[in-house]
Design a protein around this motif. Structure first.
Motif, PDB file in Angstrom:
ATOM      1  N   THR A 114       0.861  -1.179   0.000  1.00 45.86           N
ATOM      2  CA  THR A 114       0.000   0.000   0.000  1.00 45.86           C
ATOM      3  C   THR A 114       0.896   1.226   0.000  1.00 45.86           C
ATOM      4  OG1 THR A 114      -1.635  -1.212   1.284  1.00 45.86           O
ATOM      5  CG2 THR A 114      -1.876   1.174   1.206  1.00 45.86           C
ATOM      6  N   VAL A 115       0.577   2.176  -0.866  1.00 47.25           N
ATOM      7  CA  VAL A 115       1.405   3.374  -1.009  1.00 47.25           C
ATOM      8  C   VAL A 115       0.652   4.581  -0.469  1.00 47.25           C
ATOM      9  CG1 VAL A 115       2.574   4.878  -2.649  1.00 47.25           C
ATOM     10  CG2 VAL A 115       2.518   2.419  -3.036  1.00 47.25           C
ATOM     11  N   PHE A 116       1.373   5.387   0.304  1.00 42.57           N
ATOM     12  CA  PHE A 116       0.843   6.638   0.824  1.00 42.57           C
ATOM     13  C   PHE A 116       1.688   7.754   0.225  1.00 42.57           C
ATOM     14  CE2 PHE A 116       0.152   3.305   3.917  1.00 42.57           C
ATOM     15  CZ  PHE A 116      -1.204   3.428   4.182  1.00 42.57           C
ATOM     16  N   ASN A 117       1.078   8.582  -0.602  1.00 39.24           N
ATOM     17  CA  ASN A 117       1.799   9.670  -1.266  1.00 39.24           C
ATOM     18  C   ASN A 117       1.360  11.015  -0.721  1.00 39.24           C
ATOM     19  OD1 ASN A 117       3.529   8.497  -3.210  1.00 39.24           O
ATOM     20  ND2 ASN A 117       1.797   8.067  -4.526  1.00 39.24           N
ATOM     21  N   LYS A 118       2.323  11.879  -0.550  1.00 41.41           N
ATOM     22  CA  LYS A 118       2.056  13.293  -0.355  1.00 41.41           C
ATOM     23  C   LYS A 118       3.220  14.022  -1.003  1.00 41.41           C
ATOM     24  CE  LYS A 118       3.766  13.950   4.372  1.00 41.41           C
ATOM     25  NZ  LYS A 118       3.391  14.350   5.706  1.00 41.41           N
ATOM     26  N   PRO A 119       3.086  15.282  -1.322  1.00 42.83           N
ATOM     27  CA  PRO A 119       4.146  15.976  -2.041  1.00 42.83           C
ATOM     28  C   PRO A 119       5.519  15.774  -1.407  1.00 42.83           C
ATOM     29  CG  PRO A 119       2.215  17.369  -1.872  1.00 42.83           C
ATOM     30  CD  PRO A 119       1.935  16.148  -1.030  1.00 42.83           C
ATOM     31  N   GLY A 120       6.453  15.272  -2.218  1.00 48.80           N
ATOM     32  CA  GLY A 120       7.828  15.081  -1.784  1.00 48.80           C
ATOM     33  C   GLY A 120       8.083  13.803  -1.000  1.00 48.80           C
ATOM     34  N   GLU A 121       7.045  13.000  -0.764  1.00 47.64           N
ATOM     35  CA  GLU A 121       7.213  11.775   0.006  1.00 47.64           C
ATOM     36  C   GLU A 121       6.461  10.624  -0.629  1.00 47.64           C
ATOM     37  OE1 GLU A 121       6.369  11.892   4.171  1.00 47.64           O
ATOM     38  OE2 GLU A 121       7.223  13.892   4.398  1.00 47.64           O
ATOM     39  N   CYS A 122       7.003   9.450  -0.470  1.00 48.03           N
ATOM     40  CA  CYS A 122       6.340   8.221  -0.904  1.00 48.03           C
ATOM     41  C   CYS A 122       6.628   7.175   0.152  1.00 48.03           C
ATOM     42  CB  CYS A 122       6.866   7.775  -2.269  1.00 48.03           C
ATOM     43  SG  CYS A 122       6.148   6.236  -2.844  1.00 48.03           S
ATOM     44  N   ARG A 123       5.600   6.718   0.824  1.00 47.73           N
ATOM     45  CA  ARG A 123       5.772   5.705   1.866  1.00 47.73           C
ATOM     46  C   ARG A 123       5.002   4.457   1.475  1.00 47.73           C
ATOM     47  NH1 ARG A 123       7.245   8.379   7.111  1.00 47.73           N
ATOM     48  NH2 ARG A 123       7.656  10.504   6.480  1.00 47.73           N
ATOM     49  N   GLN A 142       8.777  -0.145  -8.089  1.00 47.98           N
ATOM     50  CA  GLN A 142       7.954   0.464  -9.135  1.00 47.98           C
ATOM     51  C   GLN A 142       7.382   1.800  -8.661  1.00 47.98           C
ATOM     52  OE1 GLN A 142       5.251  -2.816  -9.656  1.00 47.98           O
ATOM     53  NE2 GLN A 142       6.300  -3.552 -11.503  1.00 47.98           N
ATOM     54  N   PHE A 143       6.886   1.830  -7.429  1.00 45.77           N
ATOM     55  CA  PHE A 143       6.337   3.062  -6.882  1.00 45.77           C
ATOM     56  C   PHE A 143       7.421   4.105  -6.662  1.00 45.77           C
ATOM     57  CE2 PHE A 143       2.958   0.092  -5.308  1.00 45.77           C
ATOM     58  CZ  PHE A 143       1.942   0.581  -6.123  1.00 45.77           C
ATOM     59  N   VAL A 144       8.597   3.680  -6.216  1.00 45.54           N
ATOM     60  CA  VAL A 144       9.709   4.607  -6.014  1.00 45.54           C
ATOM     61  C   VAL A 144      10.093   5.257  -7.346  1.00 45.54           C
ATOM     62  CG1 VAL A 144      12.178   4.764  -5.434  1.00 45.54           C
ATOM     63  CG2 VAL A 144      10.610   3.520  -3.928  1.00 45.54           C
ATOM     64  N   CYS A 145      10.237   4.427  -8.375  1.00 46.99           N
ATOM     65  CA  CYS A 145      10.604   4.965  -9.696  1.00 46.99           C
ATOM     66  C   CYS A 145       9.546   5.934 -10.211  1.00 46.99           C
ATOM     67  CB  CYS A 145      10.825   3.826 -10.691  1.00 46.99           C
ATOM     68  SG  CYS A 145      12.344   2.913 -10.396  1.00 46.99           S
ATOM     69  N   ALA A 146       8.284   5.583 -10.060  1.00 47.74           N
ATOM     70  CA  ALA A 146       7.202   6.465 -10.502  1.00 47.74           C
ATOM     71  C   ALA A 146       7.238   7.783  -9.734  1.00 47.74           C
ATOM     72  CB  ALA A 146       5.855   5.777 -10.322  1.00 47.74           C
ATOM     73  N   ASN A 147       7.499   7.703  -8.426  1.00 46.08           N
ATOM     74  CA  ASN A 147       7.553   8.897  -7.593  1.00 46.08           C
ATOM     75  C   ASN A 147       8.730   9.793  -7.971  1.00 46.08           C
ATOM     76  OD1 ASN A 147       6.242  10.236  -5.297  1.00 46.08           O
ATOM     77  ND2 ASN A 147       8.186   9.922  -4.252  1.00 46.08           N
TER      78      ASN A 147
END
Length: 93
Positions: free
Chosen positions: A10-19, A49-54
């Motif tokens: 599960t990904v939690f995104n907010k500006p400048g962060e990806c957890r 994959q999520f890190v690269c997208a972020n």
């Protein structure tokens, strides 16, 4: 119930962060050390994959992606082994 399979990312995104939160179920039928580490490896790919997208990397090089997955997997496996040691979980045979 969450997750609906053996593991989930599960990904939690907010500006400048990806957890990313990884959940692995241990009480599934036929759970083995190999199946758990396989699930961790699978979810490590999703994290990368999520890190690269972020990062805005639409087509990361294969080496960048492979090293990233390796690092994520090692960290996840380390934390899982610490959790196992702390909780005293025994594998079913």
């Amino acid at each position: 119930a969450y997750p609906k399979s053996g593991a989930a990312c599960t990904v939690f995104n907010k500006p400048g962060e990806c957890r990313c939160l990884i959940t692995v179920l241990e009480d599934l039928p036929d759970t083995t050390p190999e199946s758990i580490t396989g699930l961790i490896a699978h979810e490590a790919v999703h994290v990368m994959q999520f890190v690269c997208a972020n990062m805005g990397e639409e087509q990361p090089s294969l080496e960048l992606f492979a090293y990233g997955v390796q690092r994520v997997y090692q960290n996840m496996l380390h934390e899982y082994l610490l959790y196992n040691k702390k909780t005293g979980i025994k594998w079913k045979k």
